[in-house]
Motif scaffolding. Structure first.
Motif, PDB file in Angstrom:
ATOM      1  N   SER A 105       5.098 -18.962  66.025  1.00 30.05           N
ATOM      2  CA  SER A 105       5.097 -17.916  64.994  1.00 30.05           C
ATOM      3  C   SER A 105       4.554 -18.424  63.658  1.00 30.05           C
ATOM      4  O   SER A 105       4.447 -17.659  62.705  1.00 30.05           O
ATOM      5  N   SER A 106       4.194 -19.703  63.595  1.00 30.62           N
ATOM      6  CA  SER A 106       3.651 -20.281  62.359  1.00 30.62           C
ATOM      7  C   SER A 106       2.801 -21.495  62.719  1.00 30.62           C
ATOM      8  O   SER A 106       2.912 -22.043  63.810  1.00 30.62           O
ATOM      9  N   LEU A 107       1.970 -21.901  61.767  1.00 30.06           N
ATOM     10  CA  LEU A 107       1.195 -23.130  61.950  1.00 30.06           C
ATOM     11  C   LEU A 107       0.726 -23.653  60.609  1.00 30.06           C
ATOM     12  O   LEU A 107       0.617 -22.916  59.631  1.00 30.06           O
ATOM     13  N   ILE A 108       0.469 -24.956  60.604  1.00 29.01           N
ATOM     14  CA  ILE A 108      -0.135 -25.609  59.436  1.00 29.01           C
ATOM     15  C   ILE A 108      -1.585 -25.900  59.783  1.00 29.01           C
ATOM     16  O   ILE A 108      -1.880 -26.446  60.845  1.00 29.01           O
ATOM     17  N   ASP A 109      -2.479 -25.529  58.878  1.00 30.84           N
ATOM     18  CA  ASP A 109      -3.891 -25.826  59.010  1.00 30.84           C
ATOM     19  C   ASP A 109      -4.364 -26.429  57.702  1.00 30.84           C
ATOM     20  O   ASP A 109      -4.494 -25.724  56.694  1.00 30.84           O
ATOM     21  N   LYS A 110      -4.557 -27.713  57.731  1.00 31.47           N
ATOM     22  CA  LYS A 110      -4.931 -28.468  56.537  1.00 31.47           C
ATOM     23  C   LYS A 110      -3.894 -28.246  55.444  1.00 31.47           C
ATOM     24  O   LYS A 110      -2.740 -28.591  55.608  1.00 31.47           O
ATOM     25  N   GLU A 111      -4.268 -27.648  54.340  1.00 34.07           N
ATOM     26  CA  GLU A 111      -3.362 -27.474  53.199  1.00 34.07           C
ATOM     27  C   GLU A 111      -2.715 -26.097  53.152  1.00 34.07           C
ATOM     28  O   GLU A 111      -2.167 -25.715  52.119  1.00 34.07           O
ATOM     29  N   GLN A 112      -2.792 -25.345  54.253  1.00 30.77           N
ATOM     30  CA  GLN A 112      -2.210 -24.010  54.224  1.00 30.77           C
ATOM     31  C   GLN A 112      -1.232 -23.801  55.372  1.00 30.77           C
ATOM     32  O   GLN A 112      -1.358 -24.402  56.434  1.00 30.77           O
ATOM     33  N   PHE A 113      -0.275 -22.921  55.129  1.00 30.65           N
ATOM     34  CA  PHE A 113       0.792 -22.610  56.072  1.00 30.65           C
ATOM     35  C   PHE A 113       0.695 -21.132  56.405  1.00 30.65           C
ATOM     36  O   PHE A 113       0.701 -20.286  55.513  1.00 30.65           O
ATOM     37  N   LEU A 114       0.577 -20.812  57.692  1.00 28.37           N
ATOM     38  CA  LEU A 114       0.419 -19.436  58.147  1.00 28.37           C
ATOM     39  C   LEU A 114       1.652 -19.026  58.933  1.00 28.37           C
ATOM     40  O   LEU A 114       2.132 -19.785  59.781  1.00 28.37           O
ATOM     41  N   VAL A 115       2.157 -17.809  58.643  1.00 24.31           N
ATOM     42  CA  VAL A 115       3.405 -17.346  59.245  1.00 24.31           C
ATOM     43  C   VAL A 115       3.266 -15.885  59.665  1.00 24.31           C
ATOM     44  O   VAL A 115       2.781 -15.051  58.900  1.00 24.31           O
ATOM     45  N   CYS A 116       3.726 -15.580  60.895  1.00 21.17           N
ATOM     46  CA  CYS A 116       3.851 -14.196  61.351  1.00 21.17           C
ATOM     47  C   CYS A 116       5.130 -13.622  60.740  1.00 21.17           C
ATOM     48  O   CYS A 116       6.200 -14.218  60.875  1.00 21.17           O
ATOM     49  N   CYS A 117       5.018 -12.478  60.103  1.00 18.94           N
ATOM     50  CA  CYS A 117       6.194 -11.801  59.545  1.00 18.94           C
ATOM     51  C   CYS A 117       5.970 -10.295  59.667  1.00 18.94           C
ATOM     52  O   CYS A 117       5.154  -9.724  58.947  1.00 18.94           O
ATOM     53  N   GLY A 118       6.676  -9.672  60.601  1.00 14.27           N
ATOM     54  CA  GLY A 118       6.477  -8.249  60.854  1.00 14.27           C
ATOM     55  C   GLY A 118       5.090  -8.004  61.400  1.00 14.27           C
ATOM     56  O   GLY A 118       4.653  -8.664  62.343  1.00 14.27           O
TER      57      GLY A 118
ATOM     58  N   GLN B  85      -0.592  -3.193  64.260  1.00 15.35           N
ATOM     59  CA  GLN B  85       0.061  -1.979  63.756  1.00 15.35           C
ATOM     60  C   GLN B  85       1.575  -2.041  63.936  1.00 15.35           C
ATOM     61  O   GLN B  85       2.307  -1.282  63.293  1.00 15.35           O
ATOM     62  N   ALA B  86       2.065  -2.946  64.775  1.00 19.88           N
ATOM     63  CA  ALA B  86       3.501  -3.045  65.032  1.00 19.88           C
ATOM     64  C   ALA B  86       4.026  -4.427  64.648  1.00 19.88           C
ATOM     65  O   ALA B  86       4.654  -4.587  63.603  1.00 19.88           O
ATOM     66  N   THR B  87       3.757  -5.445  65.478  1.00 21.80           N
ATOM     67  CA  THR B  87       4.358  -6.765  65.288  1.00 21.80           C
ATOM     68  C   THR B  87       3.377  -7.872  65.630  1.00 21.80           C
ATOM     69  O   THR B  87       2.678  -7.790  66.635  1.00 21.80           O
ATOM     70  N   CYS B  88       3.364  -8.928  64.825  1.00 21.85           N
ATOM     71  CA  CYS B  88       2.600 -10.140  65.123  1.00 21.85           C
ATOM     72  C   CYS B  88       3.565 -11.152  65.739  1.00 21.85           C
ATOM     73  O   CYS B  88       4.482 -11.619  65.069  1.00 21.85           O
ATOM     74  N   PHE B  89       3.365 -11.476  67.013  1.00 18.34           N
ATOM     75  CA  PHE B  89       4.259 -12.400  67.709  1.00 18.34           C
ATOM     76  C   PHE B  89       3.875 -13.860  67.524  1.00 18.34           C
ATOM     77  O   PHE B  89       4.723 -14.712  67.295  1.00 18.34           O
ATOM     78  N   LYS B  90       2.573 -14.164  67.682  1.00 20.71           N
ATOM     79  CA  LYS B  90       2.107 -15.553  67.684  1.00 20.71           C
ATOM     80  C   LYS B  90       0.823 -15.677  66.888  1.00 20.71           C
ATOM     81  O   LYS B  90       0.017 -14.750  66.848  1.00 20.71           O
ATOM     82  N   ILE B  91       0.634 -16.868  66.303  1.00 23.32           N
ATOM     83  CA  ILE B  91      -0.644 -17.221  65.696  1.00 23.32           C
ATOM     84  C   ILE B  91      -1.020 -18.603  66.187  1.00 23.32           C
ATOM     85  O   ILE B  91      -0.200 -19.526  66.145  1.00 23.32           O
ATOM     86  N   LEU B  92      -2.240 -18.720  66.697  1.00 20.08           N
ATOM     87  CA  LEU B  92      -2.731 -19.991  67.229  1.00 20.08           C
ATOM     88  C   LEU B  92      -4.109 -20.270  66.657  1.00 20.08           C
ATOM     89  O   LEU B  92      -4.887 -19.349  66.405  1.00 20.08           O
ATOM     90  N   GLN B  93      -4.403 -21.544  66.458  1.00 16.86           N
ATOM     91  CA  GLN B  93      -5.714 -21.912  65.941  1.00 16.86           C
ATOM     92  C   GLN B  93      -6.708 -21.965  67.087  1.00 16.86           C
ATOM     93  O   GLN B  93      -6.396 -22.452  68.175  1.00 16.86           O
TER      94      GLN B  93
END
Length: 192
Positions: free
Chosen positions: A76-89, A110-118
């Motif tokens: 549900s989240s990841l770090i990419d270099k100097e940034q932090f990405l998070v799924c929220c709603g 339009q509903a929910t973000c479950f996962k984020i992958l690079q």
């Protein structure tokens, strides 16, 4: 809760379902607040981010999303270099790790973000209604929707990235394979 190590920092990501914006009765008061579209009026998820250095909190923020409810888990989240990405709603939030300033936010489903992958220089988002690809600046490059939602009750096969594409299964058990440009490669309707 999920913890990351980044250089000499420890980043803690946690669910904050009881946090009330503007209340003095919160267990912890975050220094920054970021809201998704409509999240002030309809809040579904709240995720806190705390950054520690030498076991001391040096900065914090809370992201507040609308849409479907999300929770903290492995993808549900990841770090990419100097940034932090998070799924929220229904939104992907991107904050800078140096100061937790909001770099961008993108409503990726339009509903929910479950996962984020690079995926190379971009990000693939597994949403409830669609799969999308975002660039480094949060711009949507493409979106792919199926016949049903991308949720499987009896399987974890609903979303899988392989070397040559993305495998998807929707609630009605239809299987899709798309390439990294969002084009359908194969379709197998197992549910009918």
């Amino acid at each position: 809760m999920k913890t990351y190590q980044f250089k000499d920092l420890t980043i803690e990501l946690l669910d904050e379902p009881t946090y009330n914006f503007g209340s003095s009765n919160n267990n912890f008061n975050y220094s920054k607040h970021y809201f998704g579209d409509n999240a002030i009026d309809y809040c579904s998820s709240k995720h806190g981010i705390k950054i520690y250095k030498d076991f001391q909190i040096i900065d914090s923020c809370i992201i507040i999303g609308s849409g479907g409810v999300t929770c903290i888990h492995q993808n549900s989240s990841l770090i990419d270099k100097e940034q932090f990405l998070v799924c929220c709603g229904d939104t992907i939030f991107c904050v800078s790790l140096s100061n937790l300033e909001l770099k961008w936010k993108t409503k990726a489903d339009q509903a929910t973000c479950f996962k984020i992958l690079q995926q190379r220089e971009d990000y693939i988002v597994h949403g409830e209604l669609q799969i999308s690809k975002l660039d480094k600046n949060g711009k949507i490059r493409w979106e792919f929707g199926g016949e049903d939602i991308f949720v499987c009750i009896d399987s974890d096969e609903e979303f899988k990235i392989e070397n040559d594409g993305i495998l998807l299964t929707d609630l009605s058990k239809t299987k899709y394979k798309i390439d990294f440009d969002g084009n359908l490669i194969a379709l197998n309707n197992m549910g009918s």
